[in-house]
Design a protein around this motif. Structure first.
Motif, PDB file in Angstrom:
ATOM      1  N   VAL A  91     -20.596 -17.765  28.869  1.00 51.86           N
ATOM      2  CA  VAL A  91     -20.833 -17.116  30.151  1.00 51.86           C
ATOM      3  C   VAL A  91     -19.660 -17.397  31.090  1.00 51.86           C
ATOM      4  O   VAL A  91     -19.342 -18.555  31.362  1.00 51.86           O
ATOM      5  CB  VAL A  91     -22.157 -17.597  30.781  1.00 51.86           C
ATOM      6  CG1 VAL A  91     -22.368 -16.976  32.154  1.00 51.86           C
ATOM      7  CG2 VAL A  91     -23.328 -17.277  29.857  1.00 51.86           C
ATOM      8  N   PHE A 125     -25.343 -20.952  30.734  1.00 48.37           N
ATOM      9  CA  PHE A 125     -26.398 -20.684  31.708  1.00 48.37           C
ATOM     10  C   PHE A 125     -27.728 -20.958  31.014  1.00 48.37           C
ATOM     11  O   PHE A 125     -27.978 -20.460  29.915  1.00 48.37           O
ATOM     12  CB  PHE A 125     -26.342 -19.221  32.175  1.00 48.37           C
ATOM     13  CG  PHE A 125     -27.380 -18.874  33.192  1.00 48.37           C
ATOM     14  CD1 PHE A 125     -27.244 -19.264  34.512  1.00 48.37           C
ATOM     15  CD2 PHE A 125     -28.500 -18.136  32.838  1.00 48.37           C
ATOM     16  CE1 PHE A 125     -28.203 -18.939  35.462  1.00 48.37           C
ATOM     17  CE2 PHE A 125     -29.470 -17.793  33.770  1.00 48.37           C
ATOM     18  CZ  PHE A 125     -29.315 -18.200  35.091  1.00 48.37           C
ATOM     19  N   TYR A 146     -26.240 -23.201  35.905  1.00 48.54           N
ATOM     20  CA  TYR A 146     -25.004 -22.648  35.347  1.00 48.54           C
ATOM     21  C   TYR A 146     -23.956 -23.751  35.321  1.00 48.54           C
ATOM     22  O   TYR A 146     -23.599 -24.301  36.352  1.00 48.54           O
ATOM     23  CB  TYR A 146     -24.507 -21.458  36.159  1.00 48.54           C
ATOM     24  CG  TYR A 146     -23.185 -20.906  35.670  1.00 48.54           C
ATOM     25  CD1 TYR A 146     -22.984 -20.605  34.324  1.00 48.54           C
ATOM     26  CD2 TYR A 146     -22.140 -20.675  36.546  1.00 48.54           C
ATOM     27  CE1 TYR A 146     -21.777 -20.104  33.866  1.00 48.54           C
ATOM     28  CE2 TYR A 146     -20.929 -20.159  36.096  1.00 48.54           C
ATOM     29  CZ  TYR A 146     -20.755 -19.875  34.763  1.00 48.54           C
ATOM     30  OH  TYR A 146     -19.565 -19.375  34.312  1.00 48.54           O
ATOM     31  N   ARG A 187     -20.357 -24.095  34.716  1.00 45.36           N
ATOM     32  CA  ARG A 187     -19.144 -23.277  34.626  1.00 45.36           C
ATOM     33  C   ARG A 187     -18.165 -23.838  33.597  1.00 45.36           C
ATOM     34  O   ARG A 187     -17.582 -23.095  32.815  1.00 45.36           O
ATOM     35  CB  ARG A 187     -18.470 -23.186  35.996  1.00 45.36           C
ATOM     36  CG  ARG A 187     -17.291 -22.229  36.041  1.00 45.36           C
ATOM     37  CD  ARG A 187     -16.685 -22.124  37.430  1.00 45.36           C
ATOM     38  NE  ARG A 187     -17.637 -21.881  38.485  1.00 45.36           N
ATOM     39  CZ  ARG A 187     -18.078 -20.678  38.851  1.00 45.36           C
ATOM     40  NH1 ARG A 187     -17.636 -19.612  38.226  1.00 45.36           N
ATOM     41  NH2 ARG A 187     -18.944 -20.544  39.824  1.00 45.36           N
ATOM     42  N   VAL A 212     -21.920 -15.760  36.863  1.00 41.69           N
ATOM     43  CA  VAL A 212     -23.324 -15.438  37.105  1.00 41.69           C
ATOM     44  C   VAL A 212     -23.442 -14.827  38.493  1.00 41.69           C
ATOM     45  O   VAL A 212     -22.862 -15.331  39.451  1.00 41.69           O
ATOM     46  CB  VAL A 212     -24.216 -16.699  37.022  1.00 41.69           C
ATOM     47  CG1 VAL A 212     -25.665 -16.371  37.345  1.00 41.69           C
ATOM     48  CG2 VAL A 212     -24.094 -17.363  35.668  1.00 41.69           C
ATOM     49  N   LEU A 222     -25.237 -11.934  33.849  1.00 42.18           N
ATOM     50  CA  LEU A 222     -24.325 -12.873  33.226  1.00 42.18           C
ATOM     51  C   LEU A 222     -23.141 -12.103  32.671  1.00 42.18           C
ATOM     52  O   LEU A 222     -23.326 -11.197  31.854  1.00 42.18           O
ATOM     53  CB  LEU A 222     -25.025 -13.637  32.092  1.00 42.18           C
ATOM     54  CG  LEU A 222     -26.369 -14.296  32.420  1.00 42.18           C
ATOM     55  CD1 LEU A 222     -26.941 -14.959  31.182  1.00 42.18           C
ATOM     56  CD2 LEU A 222     -26.223 -15.285  33.558  1.00 42.18           C
ATOM     57  N   ARG A 259     -19.461 -23.155  30.306  1.00 43.59           N
ATOM     58  CA  ARG A 259     -19.736 -21.723  30.200  1.00 43.59           C
ATOM     59  C   ARG A 259     -21.141 -21.467  29.646  1.00 43.59           C
ATOM     60  O   ARG A 259     -21.347 -20.632  28.782  1.00 43.59           O
ATOM     61  CB  ARG A 259     -18.666 -21.010  29.376  1.00 43.59           C
ATOM     62  CG  ARG A 259     -17.300 -21.126  30.009  1.00 43.59           C
ATOM     63  CD  ARG A 259     -16.251 -20.384  29.266  1.00 43.59           C
ATOM     64  NE  ARG A 259     -16.382 -20.630  27.826  1.00 43.59           N
ATOM     65  CZ  ARG A 259     -15.686 -20.011  26.914  1.00 43.59           C
ATOM     66  NH1 ARG A 259     -14.810 -19.121  27.241  1.00 43.59           N
ATOM     67  NH2 ARG A 259     -15.858 -20.283  25.631  1.00 43.59           N
TER      68      ARG A 259
END
Length: 156
Positions: A82, A51, A44, A46, A85, A128, A49
């Protein structure tokens, strides 16, 4: 001749599909059913964004199944937009864990947002939180003979 098949043997091409709606997601979900992957192949990002899973998916779409043993292929299963998670029932510290993906389901929120739930064998799940549904499936290797030499089966 023995060895792994190639996409050309079945006059097939590697998959490269996207899903922006439920109908598209159903197609990708069917194609990744019974995919296996080490827990270490989940990432993931971040900031981006995104995954991503590197999976070994069973080639359900294989049109040459009658001519050769069942096959798998490595593929990237990527999700964009995303926001977060969460996992349930996974031992993230056990780096030898191999997971099996059963289904992917979209739980709509305030449009276009929602949650994408990846259900795993053994009561595990990955959720997600997404701004929108944005998934991609891309084969990244040549097909290879499934180690079990059998198609996955589910008890009724």
């Amino acid at each position: 001749m023995s060895g792994d098949a190639s996409f050309e043997d079945g006059a097939e091409r590697p998959l490269n599909l996207g899903a922006l709606d439920l109908d598209d997601l159903k197609v990708i979900s069917a194609l990744v059913q019974d995919a296996v992957f080490p827990i270490t192949e989940m990432t993931y990002d971040r900031k981006a964004r995104r995954f991503v899973l590197l999976i070994n998916r069973f080639r359900w779409e294989d049109t040459a199944k009658a001519r050769h043993a069942p096959e798998r292929v490595q593929a990237l299963l990527a999700f964009d937009s995303v926001l977060g998670v969460a996992t349930q029932g996974l031992e993230r510290d056990d780096k030898d864990t191999v997971l099996s993906l059963l289904t992917m389901e979209w739980e709509a929120g305030e449009a276009p947002a929602g949650k994408l739930v990846l259900t795993l064998a053994g009561d595990g799940a990955i959720r997600l939180d997404c701004e929108a549904l944005d998934a991609r499936l891309k084969d990244v290797t040549r097909p290879y003979v499934a180690p079990s030499k059998q198609a996955p089966r589910h008890e009724a």
